[in-house]
Design an enzyme around this catalytic site. Structure first.
Site, PDB file in Angstrom:
ATOM      1  N   GLY A   1       0.806  -1.210   0.000  1.00 34.55           N
ATOM      2  CA  GLY A   1       0.000   0.000   0.000  1.00 34.55           C
ATOM      3  C   GLY A   1       0.841   1.262   0.000  1.00 34.55           C
TER       4      GLY A   1
ATOM      5  CD  GLU B   1       1.414 -19.880  -1.417  1.00 35.35           C
ATOM      6  OE1 GLU B   1       1.965 -19.077  -0.643  1.00 35.35           O
ATOM      7  OE2 GLU B   1       0.732 -19.521  -2.388  1.00 35.35           O
TER       8      GLU B   1
ATOM      9  CB  ALA C   1      -0.838  -7.717  -2.033  1.00 33.65           C
TER      10      ALA C   1
END
Lengths: 439, 439
Positions: A21, A176, A323
């Site tokens: 950001g 992951e 994100a």
């Protein structure tokens, strides 16, 4: 003392945090008629989505972080300061940092979120989080260290503690990590540790809910579960880790797992800075903002990204902490500031969901696009492409690409290195404290 | 407890240290009729000649170190153990390590050398050595950290402390560090820190003798001096650093330099392990060995490389402490052991000097071959080629090559990252202690 930033007749926008950001905001305000001060505790922007690959020895830190100064080298109105922010003083519109204080006309809080241990001090001290590069490297070292030690342990039960790993949290990060741990066990460890029986290594993934990848589609959840179990990961749903003494993991239902390593990817909490009134702090330790990203009760202070809690009709509980939201808010706020100088109004912020994805490993990923959901090899290619594309800097793209190709072809990761930081003598440490230390 | 290594009817050769000498020996004994145990505190072999480039943010650690396990993956008679050796017991032919003890039939000490502070505790605590990857990374962080801090310091004299750097030692390492610092000041810092007046940055190179690169030819010495001064390095000859309080550097002649960073490349001393009789320890803390690398007074214990002090007619004071000697001794000893099994004798070791070289920076290096000395651009190419060629592993060669080309073309180093290790809570630290901790 005061941070030394050139005086200018431009209004000063101070941004705390060079994440997705904050960086986007600073980039979009480049060459604008504002003086922008970007403050971060690190001198680089880090690409969090690939932290787990650093931890798994698949990538170098330098491939997924980018020096802030390099990015803004030629931009005259953006100033970088690398320091910790200690407190916000909204009344005097001033920030206290370790380098000294700095005044602002507008303040944007983009501090993101920290790991949430839900108040469990024991877990906080002994589990390994994954929210910083330092933590990712620490995890890499711990895993390799423990395999080395395991070689000299003849007692089966004791050895389990060193080689078994518990991953907590069924979100993208947890999935992951568990996936690549399983692949490491399958492809690399048998070659590196021929003396070790790698079938003894257990990898657990613990998820409190009844499905993985909460927030993604049921197809994605089911497929990722399928992929992981095929890779030999022991996925435990509807259960929680309640205690961890560094040797044994205790679950809500009483079962115990023997593992010295608990990787904590189970939740985040807003990284609040002291100085703002507590009324502005909402659920999840996020700052309540209006549709213009303005912090509740504040006129000149804004919040974007993970730390911001904005309620849209489509998102009554606030946006997902990803994100995409942070970047869109950064873009939005830059536009708002520029329009302000032109005396123009901006529409309230509205989040546009571009979809989400997660990878489980080689040729295996899940992708949810707004109106197309797919899994498997093509999804994996899409995942690679999108992440490579989003990386900052040509060099990073090149390096990550080479590493990925290399690892894919060789079924190997070349970075299995336990690089220990130099232990600094306290006497020497003093001299690294910074100017205020000599004041 | 005992390190868990499979029993075999082969004689066991234990090698302490996976540096140039120890690694070469282990490689040459691969597939031989000995059981080889290679012990190192790190799980990788490190290419020391390029440490300084890691410190200068030109290379990644992973590009110049190579995992030992990967190298010996398919070799049945070589066992890797990652641990610290605590003591040697020559009588019982046994080694005490942090993982437990291990017996040997033959022991090779290839522990190399540590930084020599000549007994000056203050310097030892506050100067920055360059003998390990951890130290190289620490230096990188210190340099970048201090530039960040310098930005907020308005007082000229105080700022000097943060930006000036003193390099001690006019050997290859000192010359190479000073050279690349000067290039960083010239090409990178002005872009990264437009607010800073980089002409304020002073880089000193202090050499006690009256020439640089002692041990190399006078042409090399003169040319490197020439190169460095052209780059703006303040080379101080015939002087010594006698004290450093973390803020001010005091020289033998009384002059004082204001610098918080002193990089210490002024000398090395043998890394002796407890257990051997002190009579075997010669000048420079090196182990006195005969022409067969056998440690004085020992029948089954050998020493090679920097730690070994062997007197040849051509080298009455022992060999230079360089990689070439270590590698040749490693080769020699492997041959000796193999011949021993065939009942053959070997000639005494004789060092063959292949020449030496050092680089000062872009297009500038000095090379001494036995009967050809040259300097400048071609020497620089030779330096690059030789170092690239000597690197272990294709991936490393590729990565280093890409980085070098990249840095050369862009006049830039992409790795200016201050990556801090995770601070581990003591409670957590316990769990990383290793098996003996649970005994």
């Amino acid at each position: 003392m005061k941070i030394n930033i050139p005086e200018s007749n431009q209004e000063r926008i101070v941004i705390i945090g060079g994440g997705f950001g904050g960086l986007m905001l600073a980039r979009k305000l480049s060459y604008s008629n504002y003086q922008v001060v970007l403050i971060d505790r690190n001198n680089y922007h880090q690409f969090q989505p690939l932290f787990y690959q650093v931890a798994m020895a698949g990538l170098e830190p330098s491939s997924i972080v980018f020096p802030l100064r390099k990015h803004f080298q030629k931009i005259p109105n953006v100033y970088i300061r690398v320091t910790e922010v200690e407190a916000i003083d909204p009344v005097n519109k001033r920030l206290q940092t370790q380098l000294g204080h700095v005044n602002f006309d507008h303040l944007i809080i983009a501090t993101g979120a920290n790991t949430n241990f839900f108040g469990n001090a024991e877990l906080e001290h002994k589990a390994i989080p994954m929210k910083s590069m330092g933590e990712a490297l620490y995890l890499r070292n711990r895993i390799l260290d423990d395999y080395e030690k395991a070689l000299s342990i003849t007692d089966y039960e004791q050895r389990q503690g060193f080689i078994d790993i518990v991953v907590v949290g069924g979100g993208p990060t947890g999935v992951e990590i568990a996936g690549s741990l399983a692949e490491m066990r399958k492809y690399i460890l048998p070659k590196d540790y021929p003396e070790m029986d790698c079938s003894e290594i257990d990898i657990y993934l613990v998820q409190s809910g009844d499905k993985l990848l909460k927030g993604m589609s049921d197809e994605a959840a089911a497929k990722s579960y399928d992929f992981l179990t095929k890779l030999g990961v022991k996925v435990i749903l509807n259960n929680r880790v309640t205690a961890f003494d560094g040797e044994w993991v205790t679950m809500k239902d009483g079962t115990k797992l023997h593992a010295k390593k608990v990787i904590w990817a189970a939740g985040i909490t807003g990284a609040i800075l002291p100085g703002l009134s507590t009324e502005a702090i909402g659920p999840g330790n996020r700052l309540i903002v209006d549709r213009h990203c303005r912090v509740q009760g504040q006129e000149h202070i804004y919040a974007i990204g993970d730390i911001a809690l904005m309620k849209e009709d489509a998102y009554p509980e606030g946006h997902p902490q990803v994100a995409q939201v942070a970047m869109q808010m950064g873009k939005y706020l830059a536009k708002a500031f520029k329009n302000k100088q032109k005396g123009r109004e901006v529409q309230p912020f509205a989040y546009r969901d571009l979809g989400s994805m997660a990878t489980v490993g080689r040729n295996r990923a899940v992708v949810d696009l707004p109106n197309w959901k797919f899994q498997g090899f093509f999804a994996w290619l899409v995942w690679l492409f999108v992440h490579l594309f989003q990386l900052l800097g040509t060099r990073n793209k090149v390096m990550v690409f080479i590493n990925w190709v290399w690892n894919y072809i060789t079924y190997d990761q070349a970075l299995r290195l336990i690089i220990r930081p130099r232990i600094v003598h306290p006497a020497a440490e003093q001299t690294t404290k910074g100017p205020d230390a000599n004041a």
